[in-house]
Design an enzyme around this catalytic site. Structure first.
Site, short mmCIF file in Angstrom:
data_model
loop_
_atom_site.label_atom_id
_atom_site.label_comp_id
_atom_site.label_asym_id
_atom_site.label_seq_id
_atom_site.Cartn_x
_atom_site.Cartn_y
_atom_site.Cartn_z
N ASP A 85 1.94 15.41 -9.32
CA ASP A 85 3.22 15.72 -9.92
C ASP A 85 2.98 15.90 -11.41
O ASP A 85 1.90 15.63 -11.93
CB ASP A 85 4.22 14.61 -9.62
CG ASP A 85 5.66 15.03 -9.85
OD1 ASP A 85 5.88 16.20 -10.21
OD2 ASP A 85 6.56 14.20 -9.67
N ASP A 120 8.70 20.78 -14.39
CA ASP A 120 10.09 21.22 -14.26
C ASP A 120 11.03 20.22 -14.92
O ASP A 120 10.62 19.13 -15.32
CB ASP A 120 10.45 21.40 -12.78
CG ASP A 120 10.26 20.11 -11.98
OD1 ASP A 120 9.21 19.48 -12.14
OD2 ASP A 120 11.16 19.76 -11.19
N CYS A 274 9.69 -5.23 14.76
CA CYS A 274 8.57 -4.32 14.60
C CYS A 274 7.30 -5.01 15.08
O CYS A 274 7.21 -6.25 15.04
CB CYS A 274 8.44 -3.92 13.12
SG CYS A 274 6.95 -2.98 12.70
N CYS A 276 4.10 -3.80 13.98
CA CYS A 276 2.99 -3.32 13.15
C CYS A 276 2.07 -4.50 12.84
O CYS A 276 2.41 -5.66 13.10
CB CYS A 276 3.52 -2.67 11.88
SG CYS A 276 4.06 -3.83 10.59
N CYS A 279 3.89 -7.32 10.89
CA CYS A 279 4.94 -8.02 11.62
C CYS A 279 4.39 -8.77 12.83
O CYS A 279 5.01 -9.72 13.31
CB CYS A 279 6.01 -7.03 12.06
SG CYS A 279 6.83 -6.22 10.67
#
Length: 499
Positions: A85, A120, A274, A276, A279
């Site tokens: 960016d 930008d 969850c 994962c 978790c």
């Protein structure tokens, strides 16, 4: 060739594609986690271990702190796809960064990321049309002023941002002008972060639609700051191909726990919904007892896991041709997500335009309620039957909600067809579809669907409206109804007074 974008699968206006970069191919939809080179909670090695082979970092921070002098891949890894960016987010947050657009772009050309963005000026949440227009004009001018660098560095995919904020006429202006800049290999919609933070998802849907409607579909489309799993598939359905965000770590610092449906605060949880690695190892109580540093890192890991999981689930829905149904399921996760879904339903013509007529393996439609009427297959069916020329002066309509599809194989329908087809056009009327010509009833999608056993009143009324639309242009002198007295469409006789 670098910058090539190959479409593999399509559903609604979304797609699975392959972007060719200098350091390999990347499959879209894809999420670029933000890496802040000055912070150490989550590093590139952590991303790789979580399955990410791509990330975005800030060229302004790299330049200001002299953190990269040559090819950025020498610092982070030759097998990674790196996007940079420009510092626009810092402009949004702090106003000015005391750096020129050209200097930032020249620096990016020097460090050679795979994908790069010029400096930008984000519209952000400006509430003045005139101020918002200035951000559009400056952004367009900055895109033009560094075109020589872009043209001389075509082994980098250069991104042209679209600005305008919530002023849709400015988004349209920005997108149309951006589309003329052929040297840029990727488009991006800027300034959605404020909307996402405030759950203004419906407005975000409108912004994406306007931007996408005014640029080529042949180039990938990026959504800056798109790090909320709940709304990602809706953006994909409109044609967004890539996202970036630091949401995973920002939420973790605030002890917020992402799921694909909503966001929790860690203090609210007694159980993790969850499985994962984080978790599975810790309970909410155990995680709360860790040091702040460890807790934040583990929460960030979990949040990234859920974002990646959402991207994969969205891809699978596209692959199966079930993205619309997936959005229906997601819609009820939060009122703001539901609002986004309702906004999407108003864009049914746009979705139908880009939804492929032919998809791999034909799968039956799952139809639920009146929102299903906006799915492209049904929009296409209604338009087809509405424009179908009548062959006879008389029509016979069989209410078919108690019949089995395909309807032409039903003995009762066969009998009626044999008796009346020489003198009348024969249709079956059912919820969702309105009218189905008997002779076409075995074609997709008229015989390949599953619908609820109980049909609600709103859908019945909308089906009757569809039937009237289908009949209006056919100018039948007589319309007869069979098997309709006990049908859920029993009021069908009231929509055609000439019968």
């Amino acid at each position: 060739m670098i910058g090539d974008f190959e479409i593999k699968e399509e559903d609604l206006a979304g797609r699975i594609g392959i972007i060719e970069t200098r350091h390999g191919k990347i499959e879209t939809p894809v999420f670029f986690p933000v890496i802040n080179p000055l912070k150490t909670e989550i590093g590139v090695n952590d991303l790789v271990n979580l399955g990410f082979k791509n990330f975005i970092t800030n060229s302004f921070i790299l330049k200001k702190n002299s953190l990269a002098d040559g090819d950025i891949h020498q610092k982070f890894g030759d097998d990674l796809i790196i996007m940079t960016d420009s510092g626009a987010y810092q402009i949004l947050e702090y106003g000015d960064i005391n750096e020129t657009n050209r200097a930032i772009v020249e620096y990016q050309a020097k460090i050679r990321p795979d994908i790069a963005v010029f400096l930008d000026v984000p519209t952000g949440n400006k509430d003045s049309w005139d101020e918002a227009k200035k951000t559009v004009e400056i952004t367009l001018e900055r895109g033009r002023e560094i075109i020589d660098i872009v043209r001389n560095n075509q082994d980098i995919i250069w991104v042209h941002p679209i600005q305008g904020g919530t002023f849709l006429d400015l988004v349209e202006l920005s997108a149309k002008e951006t589309a003329k800049a052929n040297d840029y290999g990727m488009y991006a919609l800027g300034s959605p972060t404020v909307l996402m933070e405030k759950y203004r998802y419906s407005e975000l849907i409108e912004m994406i639609h306007v931007a996408k409607s005014n640029v080529s579909r042949g180039k990938p489309f990026h959504l800056f700051g798109g790090g909320t799993p709940q709304v990602m598939p809706f953006a994909v359905a409109l044609g967004v191909d890539s996202f970036d965000s630091a949401s995973y770590i920002i939420f973790a610092r605030d002890e917020r726990y992402l799921t694909r449906e909503r966001t929790y605060r860690l203090e609210e949880l007694d159980y993790f919904p969850c499985s994962c690695p984080v978790c599975s190892k810790y309970s909410p109580q155990e995680l709360r007892e860790l040091s702040k540093e460890d807790r934040e890192k583990l929460l960030a890991f979990h949040n990234l896991w859920k974002i990646r999981e959402e991207i994969n689930a969205t891809k699978q829905a596209i692959k199966e041709g079930r993205l619309f149904e997936y959005l229906q399921q997601k819609a009820f996760s939060h009122p703001s997500v539901y609002s986004a879904f309702r906004s999407l339903l108003t864009l049914s013509d746009y979705l139908e335009k880009y939804d492929p007529r032919v998809k791999g393996e034909v799968k039956g439609l799952f139809l639920f309620d009146s929102s299903s009427l906006a799915r492209p297959e049904l929009v296409r069916h209604v338009n087809y039957v509405s424009k179908l020329s009548s062959r006879r002066n008389e029509a016979i309509i069989i209410c078919g909600d108690r019949l089995k599809s395909p309807f032409f194989t039903d003995s009762k329908v066969k009998s009626i067809y044999s008796k009346y087809s020489k003198n009348a056009d024969i249709y079956v009327a059912i919820p969702f579809y309105g009218l189905i010509p008997v002779l076409s009833s075995e074609s997709f999608p008229m015989a390949q669907f599953e619908a609820p056993a109980h049909i609600h009143g709103e859908l019945i009324e909308e089906t009757l409206t569809l039937i009237k639309k289908m009949l209006d242009n056919k100018k039948y002198s007589k319309v007869s109804f069979i098997e309709c007295e006990s049908s859920v469409l029993s009021h069908i006789v009231s929509i055609y007074p000439s019968s």
